[in-house]
Design an enzyme around this catalytic site. Structure first.
Site, PDB file in Angstrom:
ATOM      1  N   HIS A  16     -15.663  26.748  53.931  1.00 16.92           N
ATOM      2  CA  HIS A  16     -16.585  27.588  55.071  1.00 16.92           C
ATOM      3  C   HIS A  16     -17.339  28.846  54.365  1.00 16.92           C
ATOM      4  O   HIS A  16     -16.849  29.913  54.150  1.00 16.92           O
ATOM      5  CB  HIS A  16     -15.431  28.193  56.128  1.00 16.92           C
ATOM      6  CG  HIS A  16     -15.992  28.884  57.482  1.00 16.92           C
ATOM      7  ND1 HIS A  16     -15.193  29.262  58.396  1.00 16.92           N
ATOM      8  CD2 HIS A  16     -17.095  29.502  57.555  1.00 16.92           C
ATOM      9  CE1 HIS A  16     -15.998  29.716  59.484  1.00 16.92           C
ATOM     10  NE2 HIS A  16     -17.172  29.863  58.864  1.00 16.92           N
ATOM     11  N   HIS A  18     -21.429  30.112  54.891  1.00 14.38           N
ATOM     12  CA  HIS A  18     -22.680  29.975  55.194  1.00 14.38           C
ATOM     13  C   HIS A  18     -23.684  30.412  53.952  1.00 14.38           C
ATOM     14  O   HIS A  18     -23.923  31.661  53.642  1.00 14.38           O
ATOM     15  CB  HIS A  18     -23.017  30.973  56.387  1.00 14.38           C
ATOM     16  CG  HIS A  18     -22.068  30.782  57.502  1.00 14.38           C
ATOM     17  ND1 HIS A  18     -22.535  29.781  58.772  1.00 14.38           N
ATOM     18  CD2 HIS A  18     -20.946  30.907  57.897  1.00 14.38           C
ATOM     19  CE1 HIS A  18     -21.380  29.613  59.361  1.00 14.38           C
ATOM     20  NE2 HIS A  18     -20.341  30.541  59.208  1.00 14.38           N
ATOM     21  N   HIS A 196     -17.382  25.760  64.505  1.00 19.69           N
ATOM     22  CA  HIS A 196     -16.602  27.095  64.681  1.00 19.69           C
ATOM     23  C   HIS A 196     -15.957  27.344  66.395  1.00 19.69           C
ATOM     24  O   HIS A 196     -16.840  26.783  67.114  1.00 19.69           O
ATOM     25  CB  HIS A 196     -17.630  28.332  64.619  1.00 19.69           C
ATOM     26  CG  HIS A 196     -18.090  28.519  63.504  1.00 19.69           C
ATOM     27  ND1 HIS A 196     -18.579  27.711  62.521  1.00 19.69           N
ATOM     28  CD2 HIS A 196     -17.976  29.724  62.539  1.00 19.69           C
ATOM     29  CE1 HIS A 196     -19.031  28.355  61.457  1.00 19.69           C
ATOM     30  NE2 HIS A 196     -18.775  29.599  61.410  1.00 19.69           N
ATOM     31  N   GLU A 199     -12.870  31.907  67.139  1.00 12.96           N
ATOM     32  CA  GLU A 199     -13.125  32.854  66.254  1.00 12.96           C
ATOM     33  C   GLU A 199     -12.899  34.138  67.145  1.00 12.96           C
ATOM     34  O   GLU A 199     -11.726  34.733  67.017  1.00 12.96           O
ATOM     35  CB  GLU A 199     -14.339  32.837  65.737  1.00 12.96           C
ATOM     36  CG  GLU A 199     -14.788  34.004  64.719  1.00 12.96           C
ATOM     37  CD  GLU A 199     -16.064  33.957  64.077  1.00 12.96           C
ATOM     38  OE1 GLU A 199     -17.115  33.247  64.625  1.00 12.96           O
ATOM     39  OE2 GLU A 199     -16.476  34.813  63.279  1.00 12.96           O
ATOM     40  N   ASP A 277     -16.784  32.870  54.315  1.00 13.08           N
ATOM     41  CA  ASP A 277     -17.759  32.811  55.361  1.00 13.08           C
ATOM     42  C   ASP A 277     -19.166  33.262  55.074  1.00 13.08           C
ATOM     43  O   ASP A 277     -19.999  32.473  54.808  1.00 13.08           O
ATOM     44  CB  ASP A 277     -17.017  33.716  56.543  1.00 13.08           C
ATOM     45  CG  ASP A 277     -17.676  33.330  58.026  1.00 13.08           C
ATOM     46  OD1 ASP A 277     -18.285  32.327  58.081  1.00 13.08           O
ATOM     47  OD2 ASP A 277     -17.234  34.172  59.032  1.00 13.08           O
ATOM     48  N   ASP A 278     -19.271  34.799  55.005  1.00 17.84           N
ATOM     49  CA  ASP A 278     -20.384  35.299  54.786  1.00 17.84           C
ATOM     50  C   ASP A 278     -20.483  36.420  53.705  1.00 17.84           C
ATOM     51  O   ASP A 278     -20.417  37.564  54.028  1.00 17.84           O
ATOM     52  CB  ASP A 278     -21.217  35.952  56.097  1.00 17.84           C
ATOM     53  CG  ASP A 278     -21.410  34.754  56.885  1.00 17.84           C
ATOM     54  OD1 ASP A 278     -22.455  34.079  57.033  1.00 17.84           O
ATOM     55  OD2 ASP A 278     -20.776  34.800  58.153  1.00 17.84           O
TER      56      ASP A 278
HETATM   57  N1  ADE Z   1     -22.826  32.167  61.332  1.00 18.36           N
HETATM   58  C1  ADE Z   1     -22.621  32.956  60.203  1.00 18.36           C
HETATM   59  N2  ADE Z   1     -21.369  33.605  60.472  1.00 18.36           N
HETATM   60  C2  ADE Z   1     -20.763  33.190  61.372  1.00 18.36           C
HETATM   61  C3  ADE Z   1     -19.545  33.405  61.886  1.00 18.36           C
HETATM   62  N3  ADE Z   1     -18.577  33.975  61.291  1.00 18.36           N
HETATM   63  N4  ADE Z   1     -19.197  32.886  63.119  1.00 18.36           N
HETATM   64  C4  ADE Z   1     -20.230  32.329  63.928  1.00 18.36           C
HETATM   65  N5  ADE Z   1     -21.396  31.956  63.314  1.00 18.36           N
HETATM   66  C5  ADE Z   1     -21.887  32.446  62.096  1.00 18.36           C
HETATM   67 ZN    ZN Z   2     -18.666  30.870  59.803  1.00 17.96          ZN
END
Ligand code: ADE
Ligand code: ZN
Length: 330
Positions: A16, A18, A196, A199, A277-278
């Site tokens: 996971h 991005h 997703h 969350e 994630d990011d």
């Molecule tokens: N796009 C990038 N990170 C995300 C996240 N945690 N949830 C939803 N969309 C995303």
């Molecule tokens: Zn994500």
């Protein structure tokens, strides 16, 4: 070997991630300059100050702003290559990365530029240090299904490079149900599906992801504990949940890491693993996610091993490769 060393030295799969979320402020500024793009931050300090989010929506606003510096194929290559080097540094041996084509095509950047830049960097990483990878194209759920159909059409031309499709962006108010026709078409074209869900959104969205979008994995899924039937279903079928601890804190899904429900999910025998994630926006790559959640929840070496093994089990690697990696933990 202490646990921190064990985490750093172990081979890991990340499921996971991005790619746009790996854009470090330094690269953001150098690309802005290279491409003559104006961004709404004065300097790197200013960017870092803006990374104080109150929820998913407040993060996404800044995340889409940052992505505006990505214009040329070389930019997507540089972005992906920088992440690939992180993988090497962190002993991530396999990664399955998301990209959001609509973030770029809606700014007039061609789909080909985006996918080719990402793909070429991953190929170089495979050749130079044996990093294996898959690319998953995400649809932005705040946009309509028709816009999704347009990018799916373009993805078909690159079927050899794109393994699956996913669903990301603002969850609340944009249920999986909104995309059931689009995912049906993706499945008919042999794309694996993920989404997703859970969350910030309710367990209902996780049920929809499973039943309507036929997902093989759910991204995040931390809201599942609110629904005992759902937990039973996820556990029975060992549906992977790609949990992202630092992301959940930064976006205030939980107040602090000590409040995170990862240990409860492990104890319920759910198929969970750790992801970043990011990472450029949430303060850490994969090892930091592991190290901080281990300390906060006092996870045992056995818990860590389970999370590492789960990362390979839940991947889209073939069975032979999965067994090869998993056997290293026995
Ligand atoms: N796009 C990038 N990170 C995300 C996240 N945690 N949830 C939803 N969309 C995303
Ligand atoms: Zn994500």
């Amino acid at each position: 070997m202490n646990l921190e060393e064990f985490i750093k030295k172990s081979p890991k799969a990340e499921l996971h991630l991005h790619i746009e979320g790996t854009l470090e402020p330094e690269l953001m500024f150098s690309l802005a300059k290279r491409n003559n793009v104006e961004i709404s931050f004065k300097n790197i300090e200013d960017v870092k100050k803006a990374y104080n989010f109150s929820n998913l929506e407040s993060f996404l606003k800044i995340y889409y702003e940052g992505a505006k510096v990505l214009i040329e194929e070389q930019d997507f290559f540089d972005l992906t290559w920088a992440y690939a080097l992180k993988c090497k540094e962190e002993n991530i041996v396999h990664t399955e990365i998301f990209f959001d084509p609509q973030t770029h095509t809606d700014r007039g950047i061609s789909f080909d530029i985006v996918i080719n830049g990402i793909y070429k960097a991953l190929q170089k990483a495979q050749k130079e240090f044996n990093l294996s990878s898959k690319i998953i194209m995400c649809f932005l759920r705040h946009l309509d299904e028709d816009s999704g159909f347009k990018v799916l059409e373009q993805a078909l031309v690159h079927k050899d490079k794109i393994f699956g499709v996913g669903l990301d962006s603002s969850e609340k108010g944009n249920p999986p149900n909104k995309f059931k026709r689009l995912f049906k078409k993706a499945l008919e074209n042999n794309f694996v599906t993920v989404a997703h869900a859970g969350e910030e959104g309710p367990p209902k969205y996780m049920w929809e992801a499973l039943n309507l979008l036929k997902v093989k994995r759910i991204d995040h899924g931390v809201q599942c504990l609110k629904d005992a039937k759902l937990v039973e279903e996820l556990s029975k079928n060992q549906i992977p949940l790609t949990v992202c601890p630092l992301s959940n804190i930064k976006l205030r899904v939980f107040n602090k890491l000590k409040d995170h429900n990862l240990k409860t999910m492990l104890d319920k025998k759910l198929m969970v693993m750790i992801n970043s994630d990011d990472p450029a926006y949430f303060g850490g790559y994969l090892n930091k996610n592991f190290i901080e959640i281990q300390a906060a929840l006092n996870l045992s070496k056995e818990d860590i091993k389970t999370l590492l093994v789960n990362s390979f089990k839940s991947s889209f690697l073939n069975e032979k490769k999965k067994i090869e990696w998993i056997s290293k933990f026995n």
